[in-house]
Write a protein that holds these residues in place. Structure first.
Motif, PDB file in Angstrom:
ATOM      1  N   LEU A  71       0.839  -1.211   0.000  1.00  0.00           N
ATOM      2  CA  LEU A  71       0.000   0.000   0.000  1.00  0.00           C
ATOM      3  C   LEU A  71       0.866   1.250   0.000  1.00  0.00           C
ATOM      4  O   LEU A  71       0.533   2.255  -0.631  1.00  0.00           O
ATOM      5  N   ILE A  72       1.979   1.177   0.722  1.00  0.00           N
ATOM      6  CA  ILE A  72       2.924   2.302   0.745  1.00  0.00           C
ATOM      7  C   ILE A  72       4.259   1.853   0.162  1.00  0.00           C
ATOM      8  O   ILE A  72       4.535   0.654   0.054  1.00  0.00           O
ATOM      9  N   GLN A  73       5.091   2.831  -0.186  1.00  0.00           N
ATOM     10  CA  GLN A  73       6.346   2.527  -0.869  1.00  0.00           C
ATOM     11  C   GLN A  73       7.467   2.115   0.085  1.00  0.00           C
ATOM     12  O   GLN A  73       8.439   1.511  -0.346  1.00  0.00           O
ATOM     13  N   GLN A  74       7.347   2.432   1.358  1.00  0.00           N
ATOM     14  CA  GLN A  74       8.448   2.220   2.285  1.00  0.00           C
ATOM     15  C   GLN A  74       8.170   1.067   3.252  1.00  0.00           C
ATOM     16  O   GLN A  74       7.046   0.580   3.363  1.00  0.00           O
ATOM     17  N   GLU A  75       9.231   0.671   3.987  1.00  0.00           N
ATOM     18  CA  GLU A  75       9.114  -0.183   5.159  1.00  0.00           C
ATOM     19  C   GLU A  75       9.184   0.746   6.374  1.00  0.00           C
ATOM     20  O   GLU A  75      10.219   1.359   6.639  1.00  0.00           O
ATOM     21  N   ARG A  85       5.367   9.465   9.748  1.00  0.00           N
ATOM     22  CA  ARG A  85       4.092   9.571   9.032  1.00  0.00           C
ATOM     23  C   ARG A  85       4.196  10.563   7.882  1.00  0.00           C
ATOM     24  O   ARG A  85       3.652  10.352   6.799  1.00  0.00           O
ATOM     25  N   ASP A  86       4.893  11.661   8.109  1.00  0.00           N
ATOM     26  CA  ASP A  86       5.055  12.680   7.064  1.00  0.00           C
ATOM     27  C   ASP A  86       5.912  12.171   5.901  1.00  0.00           C
ATOM     28  O   ASP A  86       5.785  12.649   4.770  1.00  0.00           O
ATOM     29  N   ALA A  87       6.781  11.188   6.176  1.00  0.00           N
ATOM     30  CA  ALA A  87       7.681  10.674   5.148  1.00  0.00           C
ATOM     31  C   ALA A  87       7.069   9.553   4.325  1.00  0.00           C
ATOM     32  O   ALA A  87       7.556   9.226   3.244  1.00  0.00           O
ATOM     33  N   VAL A  88       5.987   8.973   4.818  1.00  0.00           N
ATOM     34  CA  VAL A  88       5.366   7.839   4.115  1.00  0.00           C
ATOM     35  C   VAL A  88       4.700   8.313   2.828  1.00  0.00           C
ATOM     36  O   VAL A  88       4.033   9.346   2.791  1.00  0.00           O
ATOM     37  N   ARG A  89       4.881   7.531   1.758  1.00  0.00           N
ATOM     38  CA  ARG A  89       4.249   7.821   0.468  1.00  0.00           C
ATOM     39  C   ARG A  89       3.451   6.605   0.010  1.00  0.00           C
ATOM     40  O   ARG A  89       3.956   5.471   0.046  1.00  0.00           O
ATOM     41  N   LEU A  90       2.226   6.843  -0.407  1.00  0.00           N
ATOM     42  CA  LEU A  90       1.413   5.758  -0.955  1.00  0.00           C
ATOM     43  C   LEU A  90       2.055   5.230  -2.233  1.00  0.00           C
ATOM     44  O   LEU A  90       2.718   5.965  -2.967  1.00  0.00           O
ATOM     45  N   SER A  91       1.855   3.955  -2.506  1.00  0.00           N
ATOM     46  CA  SER A  91       2.305   3.404  -3.785  1.00  0.00           C
ATOM     47  C   SER A  91       1.540   4.062  -4.923  1.00  0.00           C
ATOM     48  O   SER A  91       0.398   4.520  -4.747  1.00  0.00           O
ATOM     49  N   VAL A  92       2.158   4.100  -6.083  1.00  0.00           N
ATOM     50  CA  VAL A  92       1.524   4.693  -7.265  1.00  0.00           C
ATOM     51  C   VAL A  92       0.203   3.969  -7.533  1.00  0.00           C
ATOM     52  O   VAL A  92       0.157   2.740  -7.606  1.00  0.00           O
ATOM     53  N   GLY A  93      -0.863   4.729  -7.642  1.00  0.00           N
ATOM     54  CA  GLY A  93      -2.169   4.147  -7.951  1.00  0.00           C
ATOM     55  C   GLY A  93      -2.925   3.590  -6.760  1.00  0.00           C
ATOM     56  O   GLY A  93      -4.027   3.072  -6.923  1.00  0.00           O
ATOM     57  N   PRO A 129       5.363  -0.573 -10.731  1.00  0.00           N
ATOM     58  CA  PRO A 129       5.027   0.200  -9.530  1.00  0.00           C
ATOM     59  C   PRO A 129       3.561   0.552  -9.375  1.00  0.00           C
ATOM     60  O   PRO A 129       3.182   1.137  -8.361  1.00  0.00           O
ATOM     61  N   HIS A 130       2.721   0.196 -10.339  1.00  0.00           N
ATOM     62  CA  HIS A 130       1.317   0.635 -10.322  1.00  0.00           C
ATOM     63  C   HIS A 130       0.441  -0.339  -9.546  1.00  0.00           C
ATOM     64  O   HIS A 130       0.055  -1.394 -10.057  1.00  0.00           O
ATOM     65  N   LEU A 131       0.087   0.020  -8.312  1.00  0.00           N
ATOM     66  CA  LEU A 131      -0.753  -0.849  -7.497  1.00  0.00           C
ATOM     67  C   LEU A 131      -2.161  -0.975  -8.074  1.00  0.00           C
ATOM     68  O   LEU A 131      -2.834  -1.987  -7.868  1.00  0.00           O
ATOM     69  N   ASP A 132      -2.615   0.023  -8.823  1.00  0.00           N
ATOM     70  CA  ASP A 132      -3.959  -0.060  -9.375  1.00  0.00           C
ATOM     71  C   ASP A 132      -4.092  -1.106 -10.471  1.00  0.00           C
ATOM     72  O   ASP A 132      -5.210  -1.368 -10.944  1.00  0.00           O
ATOM     73  N   ALA A 133      -2.993  -1.754 -10.852  1.00  0.00           N
ATOM     74  CA  ALA A 133      -3.110  -2.899 -11.754  1.00  0.00           C
ATOM     75  C   ALA A 133      -3.910  -4.025 -11.095  1.00  0.00           C
ATOM     76  O   ALA A 133      -4.458  -4.892 -11.785  1.00  0.00           O
ATOM     77  N   VAL A 134      -4.009  -3.999  -9.769  1.00  0.00           N
ATOM     78  CA  VAL A 134      -4.853  -4.967  -9.051  1.00  0.00           C
ATOM     79  C   VAL A 134      -6.295  -4.885  -9.546  1.00  0.00           C
ATOM     80  O   VAL A 134      -6.989  -5.896  -9.680  1.00  0.00           O
ATOM     81  N   ALA A 135      -6.754  -3.674  -9.810  1.00  0.00           N
ATOM     82  CA  ALA A 135      -8.128  -3.503 -10.291  1.00  0.00           C
ATOM     83  C   ALA A 135      -8.339  -4.185 -11.647  1.00  0.00           C
ATOM     84  O   ALA A 135      -9.414  -4.713 -11.923  1.00  0.00           O
ATOM     85  N   VAL A 136      -7.319  -4.163 -12.470  1.00  0.00           N
ATOM     86  CA  VAL A 136      -7.398  -4.843 -13.778  1.00  0.00           C
ATOM     87  C   VAL A 136      -7.614  -6.334 -13.569  1.00  0.00           C
ATOM     88  O   VAL A 136      -8.464  -6.964 -14.203  1.00  0.00           O
TER      89      VAL A 136
END
Length: 306
Positions: free
Chosen positions: A107-111, A163-171, A292-299
């Motif tokens: 869901l997010i790009q980091q650990e 929390r401020d450093a966390v970035r959501l995965s693309v999509g 990197p596109h997490l929204d490929a899950v929707a496909v």
């Protein structure tokens, strides 16, 4: 009785040659109902192909499972320039669906624990244990306790910076919004920490979420986890619990993750999806996304992207 499947191809860019290669491999095992149909996506390309498995006198479910395994194995042996998944059409067209995802590196790009460890000057030590756990070389609960112990003494204010450093995965937001727009529920379950996950979950409007709690005393991290560890068994158990509460059968559930801690959850869902995962996880999952596109899950899930 014939069984119907959908082949999905997805990549940063699809070519006719690549699609022809995929169709040729699948065609060895049954009827391919051409042509490929493009699927709307943003930032990557996707297409679907209807496939009919040959009918036999044996029980239809047994034939379908054997056929699907054979096709997936054949596709895995080819050096295809695109990601390919073959999914039962009934799964993609289920009226009600349920999506559950891992958080860190999904869901997010980091650990998150590595972000916290950086503040303690223990990033390298924690990263080494994380990698071993993700590869399945260490018991997750033991490895988590080892890593969290490195955080002892950090002020709780560090969590705000993380929390401020966390970035959501693309999509990621697009994926959640697409499922919600169709009336489906979305959940996440994490071996990370609730103090970081909760505001993310609330912002996305997730239906369920669960993570570990970092123990805090007098405004300082103690280096311990409060309560039971969220491990691979917990993840699978929450999928069953939340899907049942939503009235969605497990064979209409989609699970997404990247590490060994996700394996039970991926195996429990109707379709387990490895997202930029370790080889062992990709080998165990029903489908893999290596972009990197997490929204490929929707496909894969048959959920239209807005």
């Amino acid at each position: 009785m014939q069984s119907h499947f959908t082949a999905l191809a997805y990549a940063p860019e699809l070519t006719l040659n690549a699609l022809d290669q995929v169709a040729e491999v699948i065609g060895r095992f049954g009827a391919v109902n051409n042509p490929w149909t493009p699927i709307p996506a943003d930032g990557f390309s996707a297409a679907e192909l209807a496939v009919t498995a040959p009918s036999e006198e044996t029980a239809a479910s047994v034939v379908a499972e054997h056929w699907l395994v054979s096709v997936r194995e054949a596709l895995a042996q080819e050096e295809l320039p695109v990601d390919v998944a073959v999914v039962p059409s009934a799964l993609r067209h289920a009226e009600r669906k349920f999506l559950i995802m891992d958080v860190d590196s999904t869901l997010i790009q980091q650990e998150v624990i590595e972000l916290i460890a950086a503040h303690a000057g223990k990033e390298a030590e924690v990263a080494a244990v994380t990698e071993a756990a993700m590869r399945g070389e260490l018991d997750f609960a033991q490895s988590l306790h080892q890593r969290v112990a490195q955080l002892a003494g950090l002020p709780v204010s560090v969590l705000d910076e993380v929390r401020d450093a966390v970035r959501l995965s693309v999509g990621a937001r697009r994926l959640v919004d697409a499922f919600h727009a169709q009336g489906h529920q979305v959940a996440v379950v994490s071996g990370g920490f609730s103090q970081v996950l909760e505001p993310i979950a609330q912002d996305l409007g997730l239906d369920h979420w669960l993570a570990n709690d970092l123990e805090i005393q007098d405004g300082v991290l103690t280096g311990r986890v409060a309560g039971d560890v969220v491990d691979r068994a917990t993840k699978a158990g929450k999928l069953r619990e939340w899907a049942q509460a939503a009235g969605v059968p497990l064979d209409a559930c989609f699970a997404v993750g990247d590490g060994a801690n996700d394996l039970d959850m991926l195996a429990t869902a109707g379709l387990g999806i490895a997202f930029n995962a370790k080889p062992a996880v990709q080998g165990a999952a029903g489908a893999a996304i290596n972009q990197p596109h997490l929204d490929a899950v929707a496909v894969l899930a048959g959920v239209p992207l807005a």
